[in-house]
Motif scaffolding. Structure first.
Motif, PDB file in Angstrom:
ATOM      1  N   ALA A 155       1.133  -5.660   5.720  1.00  0.00           N
ATOM      2  CA  ALA A 155       1.921  -6.894   5.737  1.00  0.00           C
ATOM      3  C   ALA A 155       2.136  -7.428   4.323  1.00  0.00           C
ATOM      4  CB  ALA A 155       1.225  -7.947   6.594  1.00  0.00           C
ATOM      5  N   GLU A 156       1.092  -7.387   3.503  1.00  0.00           N
ATOM      6  CA  GLU A 156       1.234  -7.837   2.119  1.00  0.00           C
ATOM      7  C   GLU A 156       2.157  -6.904   1.344  1.00  0.00           C
ATOM      8  OE1 GLU A 156      -2.507  -9.037   0.144  1.00  0.00           O
ATOM      9  OE2 GLU A 156      -3.430  -8.794   2.122  1.00  0.00           O
ATOM     10  N   SER A 185       4.556  -5.198   2.584  1.00  0.00           N
ATOM     11  CA  SER A 185       5.907  -5.463   3.063  1.00  0.00           C
ATOM     12  C   SER A 185       6.515  -6.673   2.352  1.00  0.00           C
ATOM     13  CB  SER A 185       5.880  -5.699   4.575  1.00  0.00           C
ATOM     14  OG  SER A 185       7.157  -6.047   5.058  1.00  0.00           O
ATOM     15  N   SER A 186       5.725  -7.705   2.131  1.00  0.00           N
ATOM     16  CA  SER A 186       6.221  -8.899   1.437  1.00  0.00           C
ATOM     17  C   SER A 186       6.616  -8.568   0.000  1.00  0.00           C
ATOM     18  CB  SER A 186       5.156  -9.995   1.453  1.00  0.00           C
ATOM     19  OG  SER A 186       4.841 -10.380   2.771  1.00  0.00           O
ATOM     20  N   VAL A 187       5.807  -7.767  -0.670  1.00  0.00           N
ATOM     21  CA  VAL A 187       6.106  -7.369  -2.050  1.00  0.00           C
ATOM     22  C   VAL A 187       7.408  -6.568  -2.097  1.00  0.00           C
ATOM     23  CG1 VAL A 187       5.329  -5.969  -4.002  1.00  0.00           C
ATOM     24  CG2 VAL A 187       3.695  -7.407  -2.769  1.00  0.00           C
ATOM     25  N   THR A 242       9.864  -6.541   0.105  1.00  0.00           N
ATOM     26  CA  THR A 242      11.009  -7.378   0.480  1.00  0.00           C
ATOM     27  C   THR A 242      11.506  -8.164  -0.722  1.00  0.00           C
ATOM     28  OG1 THR A 242      10.195  -7.566   2.754  1.00  0.00           O
ATOM     29  CG2 THR A 242      11.790  -9.204   2.017  1.00  0.00           C
ATOM     30  N   ALA A 243      10.566  -8.702  -1.520  1.00  0.00           N
ATOM     31  CA  ALA A 243      10.950  -9.432  -2.732  1.00  0.00           C
ATOM     32  C   ALA A 243      11.610  -8.506  -3.744  1.00  0.00           C
ATOM     33  CB  ALA A 243       9.712 -10.091  -3.346  1.00  0.00           C
ATOM     34  N   GLN A 269       6.754  -1.186   7.904  1.00  0.00           N
ATOM     35  CA  GLN A 269       7.185  -1.772   9.177  1.00  0.00           C
ATOM     36  C   GLN A 269       6.696  -0.945  10.358  1.00  0.00           C
ATOM     37  OE1 GLN A 269      11.349  -1.868   8.116  1.00  0.00           O
ATOM     38  NE2 GLN A 269      11.315  -4.079   7.738  1.00  0.00           N
TER      39      GLN A 269
END
Length: 300
Positions: free
Chosen positions: A19-20, A22-24, A26-27, A46
């Motif tokens: 999840a972390e 994925s956030s990186v 996405t940014a 994902q």
């Protein structure tokens, strides 16, 4: 140089923090939307998080923009296989193997093919009295690079190289004029080549189904022929001529019975890389015996 956030995301995923990661990613993609590596890494994260719909959407974007991205096809194959769509999974695994012997793609393809083995067309006819071509397995098209006017390009280059020699040797107009006409003809061929290549790549096609193949060829003299696999008399012949090494293509020649006593040949020209063509050859080889034996018997 790769963005350090990409490596950081890989480290996070290896540590089980998808999840972390994925956030990186996405940014990162918000700033660099065309970064295929980051998009692929996001799709893998994902999948780890159970967001299969978003993962499939991103993987399809990658495969659509980069058909040779075997990682995307492999992940799409695994998603389809996990969901029970073994035919779709097999298609993706074949696309992986057309590029690379990646991971366990070959073993997974074999599993899918065993589970979705197609019964012979004779059995279908006996049960339903209908001969259907079955599902589409491969769609082939003549590649533009296979018919590049390499001869015309070489001829023009040689002509320009020969001009200084004509000046120094004092060759007369009786040689110069024919040379100019030849060069003009070659240049005309080059100028028209984008149009002719565009037309020919759409006219020379082949659709491979469960039970046969539909082959289209020709421009002015157009022909379309459906060939049942049981009509094919021998394994397809792999053909690669010297010029094909420059275009990175190959072809297949298929011999089949058009009547009970005569055999004709059809050529599937330059529809892919040598590895892709060999994959199609292997597919046809696997289908011919299972279709031909029930119809023709072991001695024909």
């Amino acid at each position: 140089m790769p963005d350090p956030r990409y490596e950081h995301a890989k480290t996070l995923r290896r540590d089980g923090r998808a999840a972390e990661a994925s956030s990186v990613l996405t940014a990162l993609l918000a700033e660099r939307p065309g970064d295929i590596g980051a998009l692929y890494a996001l799709a893998v994260c994902q999948i780890d998080m159970g967001e299969r719909g978003h993962a499939r959407e991103n993987l399809r974007r990658i495969a659509g923009a980069h058909p040779d991205h075997y990682g995307a096809h492999y992940q799409l194959g695994r998603l389809s296989q996990d969901e029970g769509d073994l035919r779709a999974a097999a298609v993706h695994y074949r696309q992986v193997l057309a590029v690379s012997e990646y991971a366990d793609a070959a073993a997974r393809l074999a599993q899918c093919e065993r589970a979705t083995a197609v019964p012979p067309v004779r059995k279908m006819i006996e049960q339903s009295y209908v001969a259907d071509r079955g599902n589409l397995v491969h769609s082939l098209r003549l590649k533009a690079r296979h018919i590049l006017p390499l001869g015309s390009i070489a001829g023009v280059l040689l002509a320009f190289l020969a001009v200084p020699l004509l000046d120094t040797t004092g060759v007369g107009l009786e040689v110069a004029y024919p040379l100019v006409l030849i060069v003009l003809a070659l240049l005309l061929n080059l100028a028209l080549s984008p149009i002719t290549i565009y037309i020919r790549t759409r006219m020379y096609t082949a659709q491979l189904y469960d039970y046969g193949m539909d082959v289209s060829a020709g421009v002015f003299r157009r022909s379309k022929q459906f060939v049942w696999y049981y009509q094919i008399t021998e394994p397809p012949t792999y053909v690669r001529r010297p010029a094909n090494y420059l275009t990175h293509t190959a072809s297949l020649i298929v011999s089949y019975n058009d009547t009970a006593a005569t055999t004709v040949r059809v050529q599937l020209r330059g529809f892919g890389s040598p590895r892709q063509v060999d994959q199609i050859r292997s597919y046809l080889q696997s289908r011919i015996p299972s279709e031909r034996l029930p119809i023709r018997g072991p001695w024909t």
